[in-house]
Design a protein around this motif. Structure first.
Motif, mmCIF file in Angstrom:
data_model
loop_
_atom_site.group_PDB
_atom_site.id
_atom_site.type_symbol
_atom_site.label_atom_id
_atom_site.label_comp_id
_atom_site.label_asym_id
_atom_site.label_seq_id
_atom_site.Cartn_x
_atom_site.Cartn_y
_atom_site.Cartn_z
ATOM 1 N N GLY A 285 0.808 -1.213 0.000
ATOM 2 C CA GLY A 285 0.000 0.000 0.000
ATOM 3 C C GLY A 285 0.841 1.262 0.000
ATOM 4 N N ARG A 286 0.185 2.407 0.012
ATOM 5 C CA ARG A 286 0.851 3.703 -0.122
ATOM 6 C C ARG A 286 1.559 4.157 1.141
ATOM 7 N N GLY A 287 1.318 3.459 2.248
ATOM 8 C CA GLY A 287 1.916 3.897 3.505
ATOM 9 C C GLY A 287 3.373 3.520 3.659
ATOM 10 N N THR A 288 3.931 2.723 2.740
ATOM 11 C CA THR A 288 5.316 2.291 2.869
ATOM 12 C C THR A 288 6.153 2.809 1.713
ATOM 13 N N LEU A 289 7.347 3.259 2.039
ATOM 14 C CA LEU A 289 8.279 3.762 1.023
ATOM 15 C C LEU A 289 9.197 2.620 0.588
ATOM 16 N N LYS A 290 9.177 2.299 -0.692
ATOM 17 C CA LYS A 290 10.010 1.221 -1.214
ATOM 18 C C LYS A 290 10.862 1.670 -2.393
ATOM 19 N N GLN A 291 10.777 2.956 -2.772
ATOM 20 C CA GLN A 291 11.477 3.404 -3.976
ATOM 21 C C GLN A 291 12.983 3.205 -3.877
ATOM 22 N N HIS A 292 13.541 3.309 -2.649
ATOM 23 C CA HIS A 292 14.984 3.144 -2.502
ATOM 24 C C HIS A 292 15.431 1.718 -2.786
ATOM 25 N N LYS A 293 14.475 0.784 -2.805
ATOM 26 C CA LYS A 293 14.778 -0.608 -3.116
ATOM 27 C C LYS A 293 14.313 -1.001 -4.518
ATOM 28 N N GLN A 294 13.809 -0.024 -5.275
ATOM 29 C CA GLN A 294 13.209 -0.323 -6.578
ATOM 30 C C GLN A 294 13.922 0.365 -7.744
ATOM 31 N N MET A 295 15.120 0.880 -7.499
ATOM 32 C CA MET A 295 15.818 1.590 -8.568
ATOM 33 C C MET A 295 16.245 0.666 -9.711
ATOM 34 N N ASP A 296 16.265 -0.647 -9.463
ATOM 35 C CA ASP A 296 16.579 -1.621 -10.516
ATOM 36 C C ASP A 296 15.325 -2.284 -11.065
ATOM 37 N N HIS A 297 14.162 -1.764 -10.716
ATOM 38 C CA HIS A 297 12.905 -2.388 -11.150
ATOM 39 C C HIS A 297 12.793 -2.335 -12.675
ATOM 40 N N PRO A 298 12.302 -3.426 -13.292
ATOM 41 C CA PRO A 298 12.180 -3.450 -14.764
ATOM 42 C C PRO A 298 11.350 -2.306 -15.330
ATOM 43 N N SER A 299 10.370 -1.816 -14.560
ATOM 44 C CA SER A 299 9.520 -0.723 -15.047
ATOM 45 C C SER A 299 10.311 0.553 -15.309
ATOM 46 N N LEU A 300 11.472 0.703 -14.660
ATOM 47 C CA LEU A 300 12.276 1.912 -14.827
ATOM 48 C C LEU A 300 13.287 1.792 -15.969
ATOM 49 N N ILE B 30 7.133 2.903 9.330
ATOM 50 C CA ILE B 30 8.006 3.896 9.961
ATOM 51 C C ILE B 30 9.473 3.521 9.760
ATOM 52 N N GLU B 31 9.786 2.243 9.871
ATOM 53 C CA GLU B 31 11.170 1.792 9.650
ATOM 54 C C GLU B 31 11.624 2.089 8.228
ATOM 55 N N ASP B 32 10.753 1.846 7.240
ATOM 56 C CA ASP B 32 11.088 2.127 5.840
ATOM 57 C C ASP B 32 11.321 3.624 5.627
ATOM 58 N N LEU B 33 10.426 4.452 6.184
ATOM 59 C CA LEU B 33 10.561 5.906 6.038
ATOM 60 C C LEU B 33 11.836 6.394 6.710
ATOM 61 N N TYR B 34 12.129 5.866 7.881
ATOM 62 C CA TYR B 34 13.325 6.278 8.614
ATOM 63 C C TYR B 34 14.590 5.909 7.839
ATOM 64 N N GLU B 35 14.567 4.729 7.218
ATOM 65 C CA GLU B 35 15.709 4.287 6.411
ATOM 66 C C GLU B 35 15.943 5.230 5.232
ATOM 67 N N VAL B 36 14.856 5.593 4.526
ATOM 68 C CA VAL B 36 14.977 6.504 3.389
ATOM 69 C C VAL B 36 15.438 7.881 3.857
#
Length: 494
Positions: free
Chosen positions: A24-39, A333-339
């Motif tokens: 869902g939208r409450g978690t930040l995952k972009q820092h782990k998705q820079m190699d995603h095929p969609s990009l 919160i852990e994901d946001l804090y990491e980013v």
């Protein structure tokens, strides 16, 4: 600046980007998705990797400190930023604005897209003006920065304050984008104009409900505005400013591209021997008497704007996280804090260059964008959220320990019985226990009944939610059935 260029205009639109996320939208995952095929395979965009072309490229590269370089260029396999360049532009590519019934034609040099691991991106249009000399025309050209979506309805009222009436983006002989602002913006407020959506392309969606696995969701972060960098070569106008022949009101309008807005406190201009810089939250205007290269200014603005966009994005994310259920809250919160920690260490800089003038402009932009103030406020919010997450995690751990304790307590009776009578009391019949009534009765009396009774007492004492009441009723029914069986048929050890 190229020969014959009167002014250059660089429009930068910061936005938040997001891929489909099962959490869902409450978690930040972009820092782990820079190699995603969609990009990797964006239609009409090609990845631009930095390489040293010539001496000017070298001079541009070494102008900045090394940490800032990693934000500006896509070098090798680094995953801080992905940089794309729009395909299909040619020598005749133009951007044509109609403002107050006057047409202004700019040469469209290139369109650039940047995606950062902090979850933000910047769409940039680089344009050159070879025709318009008057300051009023430069103001009108800069008003393109207001066209992410209309800031005022009816449009007639917006047009009175330098809002474009029409924009035509000619990419090549086959592709032309025409924006007349004819959509019903009341139906979809805050939705980007058709022109902006077409510039992004088919790989992007602009409403979260349409986000699919192979698409990228984007939403603007500066409202209806783009940040605009304008380098204006006009020796006469510069002289008039220095001799204070230009009214303060007109100069304010020139910096803000608006007849209604006034400079906020702190927004001003810097008067140097051969140049005047006008700065605001949405603009950096350089008025000079000779041609100046805009690339270094462009990079300085990018560094400051990426920080501002990231902070706005983090603020939006905190608001979303606050609405999550506690089960998802700690991880979010852990994901946001990491980013955020990665942002502070990799994207936030107090200094970016040894050059005195460049350093001054950068620090002034940080002040205009209130970067340091927002970082302090965000630090406080992050600390509060981190402490809250620790409390939730502690409570969840305590709940697990309590549950294990309750299970241990519930198994005391079966353990005592097997210890007292021995493990082999029912050994001969245990392998086919369903055929022997006494084994079923023994299990009911010394295992099922004590466990359910203890769990029932615990649930009644410690839980008050609707879900817990359902569990209590189930445990109560099982306990009553077990007691009834015990009373009627005994415990199986007769």
């Amino acid at each position: 600046m190229s020969k014959g260029v009167i002014s250059t205009h660089v429009y930068m639109m910061p936005f938040a980007w997001e891929l489909k996320n099962r959490h869902g939208r409450g978690t930040l995952k972009q820092h782990k998705q820079m190699d995603h095929p969609s990009l990797s395979g964006l239609e009409s965009w090609k990845i631009r990797t930095f390489y040293m072309e010539d001496e000017s490229t070298y001079n541009e590269y070494v102008y900045f400190y090394k940490p800032a370089i990693q934000m500006l260029y896509q070098i090798g396999n680094q995953k801080l930023v992905r940089i794309y360049e729009k395909m299909g532009l040619d020598e005749k590519s133009t951007l044509t604005l109609t403002v107050e019934q006057k047409e202004y034609v700019l040469k469209l040099k290139n369109i650039e897209l940047r995606l950062y691991k902090s979850g933000i991106g910047i769409l940039t249009l680089h344009c050159e003006n070879h025709e318009v000399k008057a300051p009023e025309g430069i103001m009108a050209i800069n008003s393109m920065s207001k066209s992410v979506y209309p800031y005022l309805l009816p449009l007639q009222a917006a047009h009175k304050d330098l809002f474009p009436e029409k924009i035509v983006v000619r990419l090549n002989d086959r592709e032309k984008i025409i924006e007349t602002f004819s959509e019903d913006y009341k139906e979809k407020p805050l939705c980007m104009t058709s022109m902006m959506r077409q510039l992004f392309g088919d790989n992007f969606v602009f409403e979260y409900k349409f986000l699919k696995q192979d698409k990228i969701f984007v939403e603007p972060l500066l409202g209806n505005r783009m940040f605009v960098l304008c380098v204006y070569n006009n020796a006469e106008f510069l002289k008039q400013i220095k001799n204070q022949e230009i009214s303060k009101r007109f100069l304010n309008s020139f910096i803000l591209f608006s007849r209604r807005e006034k400079l906020r406190e702190g927004e001003s201009y810097l008067d140097l021997p051969k140049v005047v810089y006008g700065m605001s939250r949405f603009s950096l205007v350089c008025i000079t008497s000779s041609a100046k290269e805009t690339k270094l200014y462009n990079h300085i603005v990018l560094l400051a704007l990426a920080q501002k966009a990231s902070l706005l994005h983090f603020g939006n994310q905190i608001a979303r996280i606050a609405e999550l259920p506690k089960v998802q809250l700690v991880q979010a919160i852990e994901d946001l804090y990491e980013v955020y920690i990665q942002f502070i260490s990799q994207m936030h800089f107090n200094e970016v260059t040894v050059d005195v003038q460049g350093s001054y402009i950068y620090n002034e932009l940080l002040r205009q964008l209130m970067i340091e103030k927002e970082i302090k406020e965000l630090d406080f919010e992050m600390q509060e959220m981190h402490e809250y997450a620790a409390l939730i995690d502690q409570a969840q751990s305590k709940g697990k320990m309590d549950f294990l304790t309750i299970i241990g307590t519930a198994l005391v009776i079966p353990t005592f019985v097997t210890g007292f009578f021995g493990m082999n009391i029912l050994e001969e019949k245990f392998m086919d226990w369903w055929k022997h009534k006494e084994i079923i009765l023994w299990f009911n009396s010394y295992a099922l009944l004590p466990v359910t009774v203890v769990l029932l007492v615990y649930s009644m004492w410690n839980r008050k939610s609707r879900k817990s009441r359902v569990i209590q009723n189930i445990l109560l029914v099982i306990s009553l059935i077990s007691i009834y069986i015990l009373i009627k048929w005994g415990c199986g050890l007769d």
